[in-house]
Write a protein that holds these residues in place. Structure first.
Motif, PDB file in Angstrom:
ATOM      1  N   LEU A 122     -21.905  -9.622   8.956  1.00 27.03           N
ATOM      2  CA  LEU A 122     -21.304  -8.670   9.676  1.00 27.03           C
ATOM      3  C   LEU A 122     -20.953  -9.118  10.983  1.00 27.03           C
ATOM      4  O   LEU A 122     -19.930  -8.858  11.742  1.00 27.03           O
ATOM      5  CB  LEU A 122     -22.491  -7.517   9.784  1.00 27.03           C
ATOM      6  CG  LEU A 122     -22.712  -6.417   8.934  1.00 27.03           C
ATOM      7  CD1 LEU A 122     -23.967  -5.520   9.333  1.00 27.03           C
ATOM      8  CD2 LEU A 122     -21.378  -5.586   8.969  1.00 27.03           C
ATOM      9  N   PRO A 144     -16.540  -4.301   5.624  1.00 25.75           N
ATOM     10  CA  PRO A 144     -17.861  -3.560   5.545  1.00 25.75           C
ATOM     11  C   PRO A 144     -17.592  -2.395   5.076  1.00 25.75           C
ATOM     12  O   PRO A 144     -16.429  -1.570   5.293  1.00 25.75           O
ATOM     13  CB  PRO A 144     -18.326  -3.447   6.883  1.00 25.75           C
ATOM     14  CG  PRO A 144     -18.021  -4.434   7.849  1.00 25.75           C
ATOM     15  CD  PRO A 144     -16.530  -4.721   7.365  1.00 25.75           C
ATOM     16  N   PHE A 145     -18.615  -1.731   4.153  1.00 22.15           N
ATOM     17  CA  PHE A 145     -18.677  -0.407   3.262  1.00 22.15           C
ATOM     18  C   PHE A 145     -17.370  -0.715   2.415  1.00 22.15           C
ATOM     19  O   PHE A 145     -16.992   0.481   1.997  1.00 22.15           O
ATOM     20  CB  PHE A 145     -18.408   0.477   4.308  1.00 22.15           C
ATOM     21  CG  PHE A 145     -19.347   0.454   5.544  1.00 22.15           C
ATOM     22  CD1 PHE A 145     -20.832   0.585   5.209  1.00 22.15           C
ATOM     23  CD2 PHE A 145     -18.869   0.553   6.821  1.00 22.15           C
ATOM     24  CE1 PHE A 145     -21.472   0.475   6.391  1.00 22.15           C
ATOM     25  CE2 PHE A 145     -19.690   0.653   7.980  1.00 22.15           C
ATOM     26  CZ  PHE A 145     -21.248   0.541   7.712  1.00 22.15           C
ATOM     27  N   PHE A 219     -29.147  -8.115  -3.724  1.00 24.54           N
ATOM     28  CA  PHE A 219     -29.641  -6.853  -2.907  1.00 24.54           C
ATOM     29  C   PHE A 219     -29.275  -6.718  -1.427  1.00 24.54           C
ATOM     30  O   PHE A 219     -28.351  -6.183  -0.780  1.00 24.54           O
ATOM     31  CB  PHE A 219     -31.051  -6.594  -3.224  1.00 24.54           C
ATOM     32  CG  PHE A 219     -31.472  -5.456  -2.496  1.00 24.54           C
ATOM     33  CD1 PHE A 219     -31.261  -3.895  -2.818  1.00 24.54           C
ATOM     34  CD2 PHE A 219     -32.169  -5.423  -1.331  1.00 24.54           C
ATOM     35  CE1 PHE A 219     -31.400  -2.959  -2.189  1.00 24.54           C
ATOM     36  CE2 PHE A 219     -32.698  -4.352  -0.700  1.00 24.54           C
ATOM     37  CZ  PHE A 219     -32.133  -3.018  -1.100  1.00 24.54           C
ATOM     38  N   ILE A 223     -26.458  -4.834   0.808  1.00 17.33           N
ATOM     39  CA  ILE A 223     -26.836  -3.450   1.529  1.00 17.33           C
ATOM     40  C   ILE A 223     -26.447  -3.805   2.735  1.00 17.33           C
ATOM     41  O   ILE A 223     -26.224  -2.577   3.530  1.00 17.33           O
ATOM     42  CB  ILE A 223     -28.088  -2.925   1.053  1.00 17.33           C
ATOM     43  CG1 ILE A 223     -28.153  -1.514   1.338  1.00 17.33           C
ATOM     44  CG2 ILE A 223     -29.260  -3.597   1.869  1.00 17.33           C
ATOM     45  CD1 ILE A 223     -29.342  -0.846   0.761  1.00 17.33           C
ATOM     46  N   THR A 224     -26.803  -4.881   3.594  1.00 19.52           N
ATOM     47  CA  THR A 224     -26.512  -4.916   4.935  1.00 19.52           C
ATOM     48  C   THR A 224     -24.959  -4.983   5.289  1.00 19.52           C
ATOM     49  O   THR A 224     -24.568  -4.324   6.271  1.00 19.52           O
ATOM     50  CB  THR A 224     -27.342  -6.349   5.182  1.00 19.52           C
ATOM     51  OG1 THR A 224     -28.670  -6.371   4.694  1.00 19.52           O
ATOM     52  CG2 THR A 224     -27.518  -6.155   6.820  1.00 19.52           C
ATOM     53  N   PHE A 225     -24.340  -5.739   4.378  1.00 16.59           N
ATOM     54  CA  PHE A 225     -22.957  -6.021   4.853  1.00 16.59           C
ATOM     55  C   PHE A 225     -21.965  -4.657   4.236  1.00 16.59           C
ATOM     56  O   PHE A 225     -21.351  -4.285   4.984  1.00 16.59           O
ATOM     57  CB  PHE A 225     -22.467  -7.444   4.200  1.00 16.59           C
ATOM     58  CG  PHE A 225     -20.988  -7.752   4.688  1.00 16.59           C
ATOM     59  CD1 PHE A 225     -20.612  -7.805   5.921  1.00 16.59           C
ATOM     60  CD2 PHE A 225     -20.088  -7.729   3.730  1.00 16.59           C
ATOM     61  CE1 PHE A 225     -19.390  -7.901   6.333  1.00 16.59           C
ATOM     62  CE2 PHE A 225     -18.767  -8.111   3.923  1.00 16.59           C
ATOM     63  CZ  PHE A 225     -18.554  -8.203   5.339  1.00 16.59           C
ATOM     64  N   ALA A 226     -22.348  -4.342   3.075  1.00 11.43           N
ATOM     65  CA  ALA A 226     -21.268  -3.546   2.507  1.00 11.43           C
ATOM     66  C   ALA A 226     -22.026  -2.017   2.352  1.00 11.43           C
ATOM     67  O   ALA A 226     -21.226  -1.138   2.076  1.00 11.43           O
ATOM     68  CB  ALA A 226     -20.789  -3.716   0.996  1.00 11.43           C
ATOM     69  N   GLY A 227     -23.114  -1.967   2.814  1.00 13.16           N
ATOM     70  CA  GLY A 227     -23.662  -0.427   2.711  1.00 13.16           C
ATOM     71  C   GLY A 227     -24.193  -0.252   1.549  1.00 13.16           C
ATOM     72  O   GLY A 227     -23.944  -0.994   0.456  1.00 13.16           O
ATOM     73  N   ASN A 228     -24.163   1.188   1.117  1.00 14.59           N
ATOM     74  CA  ASN A 228     -24.499   2.041  -0.121  1.00 14.59           C
ATOM     75  C   ASN A 228     -23.798   3.241  -0.340  1.00 14.59           C
ATOM     76  O   ASN A 228     -24.168   4.064   0.377  1.00 14.59           O
ATOM     77  CB  ASN A 228     -26.165   2.029  -0.143  1.00 14.59           C
ATOM     78  CG  ASN A 228     -26.501   2.877  -1.226  1.00 14.59           C
ATOM     79  OD1 ASN A 228     -26.289   2.514  -2.427  1.00 14.59           O
ATOM     80  ND2 ASN A 228     -27.208   3.959  -1.022  1.00 14.59           N
ATOM     81  N   PHE A 229     -22.935   2.918  -0.964  1.00 17.87           N
ATOM     82  CA  PHE A 229     -22.149   4.342  -1.394  1.00 17.87           C
ATOM     83  C   PHE A 229     -21.946   4.338  -2.853  1.00 17.87           C
ATOM     84  O   PHE A 229     -21.072   3.350  -3.330  1.00 17.87           O
ATOM     85  CB  PHE A 229     -21.023   4.660  -0.631  1.00 17.87           C
ATOM     86  CG  PHE A 229     -20.335   5.837  -0.514  1.00 17.87           C
ATOM     87  CD1 PHE A 229     -20.782   6.925   0.344  1.00 17.87           C
ATOM     88  CD2 PHE A 229     -19.402   6.258  -1.671  1.00 17.87           C
ATOM     89  CE1 PHE A 229     -20.391   8.125   0.199  1.00 17.87           C
ATOM     90  CE2 PHE A 229     -18.955   7.546  -1.597  1.00 17.87           C
ATOM     91  CZ  PHE A 229     -19.423   8.569  -0.734  1.00 17.87           C
ATOM     92  N   ARG A 232     -18.686   2.969  -4.970  1.00 19.01           N
ATOM     93  CA  ARG A 232     -17.800   2.007  -3.842  1.00 19.01           C
ATOM     94  C   ARG A 232     -18.675   0.688  -3.644  1.00 19.01           C
ATOM     95  O   ARG A 232     -18.178  -0.440  -3.727  1.00 19.01           O
ATOM     96  CB  ARG A 232     -17.581   2.613  -2.656  1.00 19.01           C
ATOM     97  CG  ARG A 232     -16.470   1.954  -1.836  1.00 19.01           C
ATOM     98  CD  ARG A 232     -15.721   2.960  -0.858  1.00 19.01           C
ATOM     99  NE  ARG A 232     -16.445   3.197   0.179  1.00 19.01           N
ATOM    100  CZ  ARG A 232     -16.675   4.454   0.588  1.00 19.01           C
ATOM    101  NH1 ARG A 232     -15.673   5.323   0.437  1.00 19.01           N
ATOM    102  NH2 ARG A 232     -17.622   4.924   1.799  1.00 19.01           N
ATOM    103  N   TYR A 241     -33.325   0.040  -6.360  1.00 21.53           N
ATOM    104  CA  TYR A 241     -34.197  -0.047  -5.151  1.00 21.53           C
ATOM    105  C   TYR A 241     -34.508   1.676  -4.561  1.00 21.53           C
ATOM    106  O   TYR A 241     -35.552   1.886  -4.432  1.00 21.53           O
ATOM    107  CB  TYR A 241     -33.788  -0.990  -3.966  1.00 21.53           C
ATOM    108  CG  TYR A 241     -34.398  -0.524  -2.812  1.00 21.53           C
ATOM    109  CD1 TYR A 241     -35.550  -1.486  -2.462  1.00 21.53           C
ATOM    110  CD2 TYR A 241     -34.265   0.061  -1.716  1.00 21.53           C
ATOM    111  CE1 TYR A 241     -36.307  -1.568  -1.486  1.00 21.53           C
ATOM    112  CE2 TYR A 241     -34.803   0.407  -0.501  1.00 21.53           C
ATOM    113  CZ  TYR A 241     -36.044  -0.558  -0.246  1.00 21.53           C
ATOM    114  OH  TYR A 241     -36.959  -0.532   0.697  1.00 21.53           O
ATOM    115  N   LEU A 242     -33.252   2.351  -4.514  1.00 24.60           N
ATOM    116  CA  LEU A 242     -33.440   3.645  -3.947  1.00 24.60           C
ATOM    117  C   LEU A 242     -34.250   4.494  -5.093  1.00 24.60           C
ATOM    118  O   LEU A 242     -34.704   5.469  -4.571  1.00 24.60           O
ATOM    119  CB  LEU A 242     -31.991   4.074  -3.644  1.00 24.60           C
ATOM    120  CG  LEU A 242     -31.366   3.466  -2.498  1.00 24.60           C
ATOM    121  CD1 LEU A 242     -29.849   3.553  -2.378  1.00 24.60           C
ATOM    122  CD2 LEU A 242     -32.270   3.879  -1.018  1.00 24.60           C
TER     123      LEU A 242
END
Lengths: 277, 266
Positions: A122, A144-145, A219, A223-229, A232, A241-242
């Motif tokens: 990031l 990111p994202f 993991f 999740i830190t760099f690209a997030g969680n959607f 996508r 994990y979720l």
């Protein structure tokens, strides 16, 4: 007790008749090691909610996450190959000051906690990152994202596996083949392409498989760099994990899918690429 | 209390439930005894499992506790309430559990893991964390639904995400974030690093982040206030000291530290 030399001799004499004995000091830890690695997987299988498994697996989110995982891990492996094989060659075949340091730096992502790796990415490639702010200002690219962000995070974590594996193979390979090719008039690049690459193909394949497997399970950096959607950036490990937070049974089912797919792919590839022909 | 006992009965086998109930009752009475008298027996190590949002204030209370009872040591494990609950039911040797939602505490009580009934010790309200100085002029939850704005939410499976969803549903808003983060600190980090323009997090997290983010109160947050329950655990290795720590958290001193961090009193 028998000395190692005796055991060796005994082993040699037995080769014609009975099958060679595996020495106990090797056999016992080997089996223990195998059991240690397999036991958690067996426990996962035992505790899998088989009766509700079809329901868990028919939700569209599972297949989205699986597809995304496979696409991103494969893309990350391809990127690792394009950048990692030349890097490994550089480390193994050239002399330059500070090579030892560079080699240590290359393996840094291996020891870095993946979440820290994600934060570092990031800081480098984020919207406000050292390089990222220019990507944003000049090309309008924000990583990111995005799915590209997932590939980048996975490549960051997985490429060192490939580099180490390929570099090891290069060091074991005899450089005289390349030298011979060059004395016969080949350029250094032609020698690399026509002699070195075929020579180290098994090492590259092994490294690629390692990198792919690591990328598939990645993991923290993701999740830190690209997030969680969903669909996508939500890969299988993120979904697992979720799911674990709310519904452990669903998490086990998801893990099982990921395991089955990866074992299938790895077994298939191993047979094709990595058995000596 | 009766409802939770009944639930325990349903989930556990009869024998186990009976034993748990008996233990819970005895521990309950003995706990109130130790609470009233400042007993000198308080010593040794207390292990506290607490929600990540409690890190700053509980660390402060831990130091206060060690000063109040010389010879004691408080060790903390901070993390997502769900993971902590899973470790406790999995047999982690903890004395106290402080969760960020009644739902996560229920995982432990349902497994018969607590001694007595958990009590709410603080409440936490949601707030919008924006970039420093609020350059996008965000003033309500509705502003986050605007296009071009990168908003981050917690995933619905974690307490902060569930609370945000409750607030969004109550005001009939549709919000598509760029990411559903795995915990509240993850959501906050995205704004701190300026990767996202806003995140829906707890007031306490905004307070802890200092000037790296600007907090914006929004009226819809009144619809989603999270209760934080705390409980003594049944298998607590050091129940006396654990109860003393819980008493400190609930005392006027403890509440002062917690409200300073942005928590609301129950």
């Amino acid at each position: 007790m028998t000395s190692p030399a005796d055991t060796l001799k005994a082993g040699r004499t037995r080769t014609n008749g009975r099958p060679r004995m595996v020495p106990l000091p090797l056999l016992v830890p080997a089996l223990l090691g195998l059991a240690f690695l397999l036991l958690p997987l067996i426990a996962l299988l035992i505790r899998t909610p088989w009766s509700t498994l079809p329901d868990q697996l028919t939700s569209p989110g599972v297949w989205q996450a699986l597809r995304l995982s496979l696409v991103c891990a494969t893309a990350a492996t391809a990127l690792s190959l394009i950048l990692g094989v030349p890097l490994a060659w550089l480390l193994a075949r050239t002399e330059f000051p500070g090579r030892g340091l560079v080699r240590a730096l290359v393996t840094l992502p291996l020891v870095l906690p993946p979440v820290v790796g994600g934060v570092a990415l990031l800081l480098a490639l984020g919207r406000n990152g050292v390089v990222g702010q220019w990507l944003d200002a000049w090309f309008g690219i924000t990583l990111p994202f995005t799915t590209t962000g997932v590939v980048i995070a996975e490549t960051f974590v997985a490429m060192p596996f490939l580099v180490i594996s390929v570099e090891g193979t290069l060091r074991a390979a005899d450089p005289r083949y390349e030298e011979a090719a060059m004395t016969l008039g080949a350029s250094r690049f032609t020698a690399f392409r026509r002699v070195t690459l075929p020579l180290i193909a098994p090492g590259i394949a092994a490294g690629a498989v390692l990198a792919w497997a690591r990328a598939l399970g990645e993991f923290g950096a993701t999740i830190t760099f690209a997030g969680n959607f969903p669909d996508r950036t939500q890969t299988m490990p993120l979904a697992v994990y979720l799911a674990l937070q709310n519904d452990p049974a669903a998490a086990i089912a998801l893990s099982l899918v990921l395991l089955t797919v990866s074992i299938t792919v790895l077994a298939a590839l191993r047979d094709r690429w990595m058995t000596p022909s | 209390m009766t409802r939770s006992t009944r639930r325990t009965h349903r989930t556990l086998r009869a024998a186990g439930a009976g034993a748990a109930l008996l233990l819970a009752l005895t521990a309950c009475s003995s706990a109130s005894d130790t609470g009233s008298s400042a007993s000198p027996q308080v010593s040794g190590t207390v292990t506290v499992f607490a929600a990540a949002s409690l890190e700053e204030s509980f660390t402060k209370l831990g130091t206060q506790f060690e000063r109040q009872y010389p010879g004691t040591k408080v060790t903390f494990s901070f993390g997502g309430s769900d993971s902590l609950a899973a470790s406790i039911t999995g047999g982690a040797p903890a004395d106290v559990f402080a969760a960020a939602s009644p739902k996560t505490m229920k995982i432990v009580t349902d497994a018969g893991g607590t001694s007595g009934t958990p009590t709410t010790f603080v409440r936490n309200q949601l707030e919008i964390a924006t970039l420093p100085g609020n350059p996008d002029k965000i003033s309500s939850l509705k502003d986050l639904t605007g296009s071009g704005l990168k908003a981050v939410l917690c995933d619905e499976s974690v307490p902060c995400g569930a609370a945000a969803k409750k607030a969004l549903d109550a005001s009939k808003l549709e919000l598509t974030p760029v990411s559903y983060e795995q915990d509240v600190k993850g959501a906050l980090t995205k704004v701190e690093l300026k990767e996202a323009d806003a995140a829906v997090v707890y007031k306490t997290d905004v307070r802890a982040a200092g000037d790296k983010v600007t907090g914006v109160d929004f009226p819809e947050s009144a619809d989603a206030i999270n209760d934080y329950p705390i409980a003594l655990l049944k298998d607590a290795p050091n129940a006396e000291a654990a109860q003393a720590f819980i008493d400190l958290v609930k005392s006027a001193d403890g509440q002062k530290v917690l409200t300073e961090a942005g928590f609301l009193t129950p």
